[in-house]
Design a protein around this motif. Sequence first.
Motif, PDB file in Angstrom:
ATOM      1  N   PRO A   1      24.753  52.218  58.189  1.00 51.15           N
ATOM      2  CA  PRO A   1      25.081  53.104  57.073  1.00 51.15           C
ATOM      3  C   PRO A   1      23.905  53.336  56.132  1.00 51.15           C
ATOM      4  O   PRO A   1      23.692  54.466  55.664  1.00 51.15           O
ATOM      5  CB  PRO A   1      26.240  52.371  56.372  1.00 51.15           C
ATOM      6  N   ASP A   2      23.147  52.276  55.843  1.00 56.30           N
ATOM      7  CA  ASP A   2      21.992  52.445  54.965  1.00 56.30           C
ATOM      8  C   ASP A   2      20.948  53.366  55.586  1.00 56.30           C
ATOM      9  O   ASP A   2      20.381  54.228  54.909  1.00 56.30           O
ATOM     10  CB  ASP A   2      21.354  51.077  54.669  1.00 56.30           C
ATOM     11  N   ALA A   3      20.697  53.186  56.876  1.00 53.31           N
ATOM     12  CA  ALA A   3      19.710  54.025  57.550  1.00 53.31           C
ATOM     13  C   ALA A   3      20.144  55.489  57.553  1.00 53.31           C
ATOM     14  O   ALA A   3      19.332  56.395  57.299  1.00 53.31           O
ATOM     15  CB  ALA A   3      19.482  53.531  58.979  1.00 53.31           C
ATOM     16  N   HIS A   4      21.416  55.743  57.821  1.00 53.09           N
ATOM     17  CA  HIS A   4      21.898  57.126  57.849  1.00 53.09           C
ATOM     18  C   HIS A   4      21.839  57.775  56.469  1.00 53.09           C
ATOM     19  O   HIS A   4      21.425  58.931  56.324  1.00 53.09           O
ATOM     20  CB  HIS A   4      23.332  57.170  58.367  1.00 53.09           C
ATOM     21  N   VAL A   5      22.276  57.051  55.456  1.00 59.08           N
ATOM     22  CA  VAL A   5      22.324  57.626  54.108  1.00 59.08           C
ATOM     23  C   VAL A   5      20.926  57.971  53.613  1.00 59.08           C
ATOM     24  O   VAL A   5      20.720  59.011  52.979  1.00 59.08           O
ATOM     25  CB  VAL A   5      23.030  56.655  53.143  1.00 59.08           C
ATOM     26  N   GLU A   6      19.956  57.132  53.914  1.00 62.45           N
ATOM     27  CA  GLU A   6      18.604  57.376  53.416  1.00 62.45           C
ATOM     28  C   GLU A   6      17.780  58.282  54.320  1.00 62.45           C
ATOM     29  O   GLU A   6      16.818  58.896  53.864  1.00 62.45           O
ATOM     30  CB  GLU A   6      17.875  56.031  53.235  1.00 62.45           C
ATOM     31  N   ALA A   7      18.117  58.375  55.589  1.00 62.18           N
ATOM     32  CA  ALA A   7      17.353  59.232  56.506  1.00 62.18           C
ATOM     33  C   ALA A   7      17.638  60.693  56.210  1.00 62.18           C
ATOM     34  O   ALA A   7      18.701  61.062  55.710  1.00 62.18           O
ATOM     35  CB  ALA A   7      17.710  58.901  57.952  1.00 62.18           C
ATOM     36  N   SER A   8      16.668  61.553  56.541  1.00 61.58           N
ATOM     37  CA  SER A   8      16.888  62.989  56.429  1.00 61.58           C
ATOM     38  C   SER A   8      17.868  63.430  57.511  1.00 61.58           C
ATOM     39  O   SER A   8      18.136  62.702  58.477  1.00 61.58           O
ATOM     40  CB  SER A   8      15.563  63.740  56.559  1.00 61.58           C
ATOM     41  N   THR A   9      18.397  64.636  57.359  1.00 65.63           N
ATOM     42  CA  THR A   9      19.411  65.123  58.308  1.00 65.63           C
ATOM     43  C   THR A   9      18.927  65.137  59.755  1.00 65.63           C
ATOM     44  O   THR A   9      19.628  64.650  60.648  1.00 65.63           O
ATOM     45  CB  THR A   9      19.884  66.522  57.891  1.00 65.63           C
TER      46      THR A   9
END
Length: 497
Positions: free
Chosen positions: A229-237
């Motif tokens: 979840p942290d990686a997805h939220v902070e990564a660009s689309t």
Amino acid sequence: MLSALILLPLLGAIIIGFWPAILDGKFARGMAFVCAGLTFLWSVFLAIQFNPGEINQQFSEFIPWVDAIGLSYNLGVDGLSLPLLVLNGLLTCIAISSSDSSQQRPRLYYSLILLLSTGVTGAFLAQDLLLFFLFYELELIPLYLLIAIWGGARRGYAATKFLIYTAISGILILASFLGMVWLSGGSNFALANLNAASLPLATQILLLVGILVGFGIKIPLVPFHTWLPDAHVEASTPISVLLAGVLLKLGTYGLLRFGMNLLPDAWNYIAPWLATWAVVSVLYGASCAIAQTDMKKMVAYSSIGHMGYILLAAAASTPLSVLGAVMQMISHGLISALLFLLVGVVYKKAGSRDLEVIRGLLNPERGMPVIGSLMVLGVMASAGIPGMVGFISEFVIFRGSFAIFPVQTLLSMLGTGLTAVYFLILMNRAFFGRLSAQVVSLPRVYWSDRLPSVVLAILIVIFGIQPAWLSHWTEPTITAMMNVDKVMATVSVEKLK
């Protein structure tokens, strides 16, 4: 022929990275898209040339590399890896085309995406345990940098957490690979020469635990999921598209190829525990998704639940369930990529992903009616509505697993209902009702923003209506892997339990 799939994006990364003149974002994106497009078209060409009736590795390449340690450049493709190769090529093109033309440091950005594609492709093609590990680790560096440099406010934390988890995953996988080769008396790491199934059951279980935890981190399965979840939220689309659509599949592919296939006795012995683990991941991921107010975090937790279906199918180890697992990999890759793209467009235009802030985006005059309509299709596919690819993949998994693990299968089916619940919450809060005052003046959504999502939506419907186009490539390979006649004659439900 297979090396071209690795070399095309690698050469593209080198050319863009060392281009002698200054590159603006639009030109760099065009060059990267050409390289990714050629790779995707080459993978489609290989699929056309592929013979589904041939169960052995096709288009094989073998070059001795480091004989002293038993490492060889050994490539091959079968019905298990071929769909994933095509998916990787497609989503790399989608990620590049959906990247911002004004991207900062475009030379490095697009080089890293192409290098990431190289690592994933090589891992799916590798027929040598050590070669697989090298490609598996190769994708770690570019993804870390893509999150750490172009991510959100907490990108440093998210990227470091991803790095630590994935490094532990690699250590466990390498240790298990070394144990399988050395303890079985192998002289090299070639898959074709490995005889790990001859090892004592206790040794197999020990090695399998390393593989399960290592790839379980990558999938990810509960409780090794917290980095996702942290990686997805902070990564660009675009990076979220690649992370959910392709990179998680390295974990499920590894479980099928190196766990279930190489250590069958240990796999059958602990299969009931694996099925229970799958239920926990499915229900936990769905429950966490319901509690989210960030749209992107909700989609991220949904991935954890949907990956649990693949573990359930692998635990059942029937030809039908494993076929469903492969179909679920492709299905989840397409659906999760679509959802992340749409959430990205909403965030770009509305400036928020918070369900407490945005409302009424389906407003036909001042909202995003096309994006909202595509989101309806995406959440219906994820919830397993008939006519979408998500339905057929989950149905095949449940049908193939029920005879072996009826209780765990029924509990996992609750996850499908919970998927409908949390995505209904998302649609009701963000897209229905009156347009909220905070986002009343939305910028125009251009077709360049919609086109990647439209392509994925079309594929989701096509494969939902005609699922045989997915199973056609994979079914003979899976049938051979499971050795149906032998399993039916020697393995009973009681023994598996």
